[in-house]
Design an enzyme around this catalytic site. Structure first.
Site, PDB file in Angstrom:
ATOM      1  N   HIS A 139       0.741  -1.283  -0.120  1.00 36.42           N
ATOM      2  CA  HIS A 139      -0.024   0.103   0.006  1.00 36.42           C
ATOM      3  C   HIS A 139       0.620   1.328   0.015  1.00 36.42           C
ATOM      4  CE1 HIS A 139      -3.439  -2.317   1.296  1.00 36.42           C
ATOM      5  NE2 HIS A 139      -2.930  -2.947   2.023  1.00 36.42           N
TER       6      HIS A 139
HETATM    7  C1  BDR Z   1      -2.517   0.854   5.563  1.00 37.38           C
HETATM    8  O1  BDR Z   1      -2.848   0.037   6.834  1.00 37.38           O
HETATM    9  C2  BDR Z   1      -1.609  -0.229   7.257  1.00 37.38           C
HETATM   10  O2  BDR Z   1      -1.702  -1.437   7.882  1.00 37.38           O
HETATM   11  C3  BDR Z   1      -0.527  -0.206   6.055  1.00 37.38           C
HETATM   12  O3  BDR Z   1       0.646  -0.006   6.503  1.00 37.38           O
HETATM   13  C4  BDR Z   1      -1.093   0.922   5.195  1.00 37.38           C
HETATM   14  O4  BDR Z   1      -0.422   2.151   5.750  1.00 37.38           O
HETATM   15  C5  BDR Z   1      -3.348   0.039   4.490  1.00 37.38           C
HETATM   16  O5  BDR Z   1      -4.711   0.284   4.817  1.00 37.38           O
END
Ligand code: BDR
Ligand code: CA
Length: 307
Positions: free
Chosen positions: A233
């Site tokens: 992400h």
């Molecule tokens: C986001 O949530 C976190 O767990 C990840 O690092 C990312 O920033 C994705 O939904």
């Protein structure tokens, strides 16, 4: 190349973003926030990351809870016992010379309209900056965030049917940031869930640190979702800085639901009717990425990580 500060709750995909950012931008500091892990754990992880990659930049600890809510426990099942896969001894403490909000305010004020803040955790530190010094909104060059979900291809949330984690962790902070005049681009789940790396692709980079820390995330997705791959992400924020042409962007004002069963949902005006809606009246447009060239993004990211 942009001057960037990365604000992070450093877990595994955050580490990919930090590495991608450090290799392609002028990374001038890391600020930490409670999210995937506690702010203390994030700070220790950021120091470990800097030591591993020989980065001599400030690490500053930030908010250890959301604006109005108690912190929830670290997500150890995805990010490991320490948020970094639980595979390295970490000799560092969580003490920092300056706190994250002080560092962000000071550095941005000293370099007006030169610094892009890349926020890849909950938006607590950013909301605090805006509350303490409203001029921050105009002094930042741009805020690029990973957060939210707008439903493209069914990507509506990863914490509930409606909510993405970073927004869900501190919806009040996120809503304050979205309502502020800061210039802002959003990389939501709509695009981040379209870029999955397989275990083989992570290994192909030859980066043993990223490979080691990813093992538990990959095992989690295999068990939970049935494939040996992971969404990176947060790394898409850096990809956007490098290759904005790889994204389809819409421009809308954004609000966040802070209560009820839509808690944490990112909302945009949707109606085709000219409905008067005070909730969005006068708010700035946000660039929201809703489409992505998956193949090209993967090529850029993997080729860079191989360097
Ligand atoms: C986001 O949530 C976190 O767990 C990840 O690092 C990312 O920033 C994705 O939904
Ligand atoms: Ca994150």
């Amino acid at each position: 190349m942009e001057k960037i500060i990365i604000d992070t709750d450093i877990g595994i995909d955050d580490a990919f973003a930090l590495r991608y950012g450090a290799l392609t931008q002028e990374l001038i500091g890391i600020t930490t926030v409670s999210g995937n892990v506690t702010a203390d754990m994030a700070t220790r992880n950021a120091k470990l990351f800097c030591k591993h990659y020989g980065l001599d930049i400030p690490v500053c600890k930030g908010a250890s809870r959301g604006l109005t809510i108690e912190p929830t426990p670290p997500i150890t099942e995805v990010h490991g016992s320490d948020g970094m896969g639980g595979c390295y001894d970490n000799p560092f403490d969580a003490v920092t010379e300056m706190n994250a909000v002080e560092f962000l305010l000071k550095t941005v004020k000293e370099h007006p309209r030169e610094i892009t803040v890349v926020a890849i955790g909950p938006l607590t530190n950013i909301a605090l900056c805006l509350n303490l010094r409203p001029e921050f909104a105009h002094e930042v060059k741009e805020l690029v965030i990973m957060g939210g979900a707008f439903g493209t291809k069914g990507h509506t949330g990863n914490m509930s049917n409606f909510a993405e984690f970073n927004i869900w962790k501190d919806p009040d902070a996120a809503d304050q940031v979205f309502r502020s005049p800061i210039r802002m681009t959003v990389l939501p789940l709509d695009v981040t869930y379209e870029v999955l790396l397989t275990g083989g692709e992570v290994a192909s980079t030859g980066d043993s640190f990223l490979k080691d820390i990813s093992r538990c995330y990959l095992e989690f997705t295999l068990k939970d979702e049935g494939y040996y791959g992971m969404a990176v992400h947060d790394a898409l924020t850096i990809e956007y800085l490098l290759h904005p042409e790889c994204f389809d962007v819409i421009e809308k004002p954004v609000r966040v639901s802070c209560a009820g069963f839509t808690y944490g949902q990112t909302l945009i005006p949707q109606s085709a009717m000219p409905i008067p809606d005070d909730n969005f009246r006068g708010l700035p447009l946000r660039k929201i990425c809703v489409g992505v060239d998956t193949q090209r993004v993967k090529e850029h990211l993997l080729n860079t990580l191989k360097l």
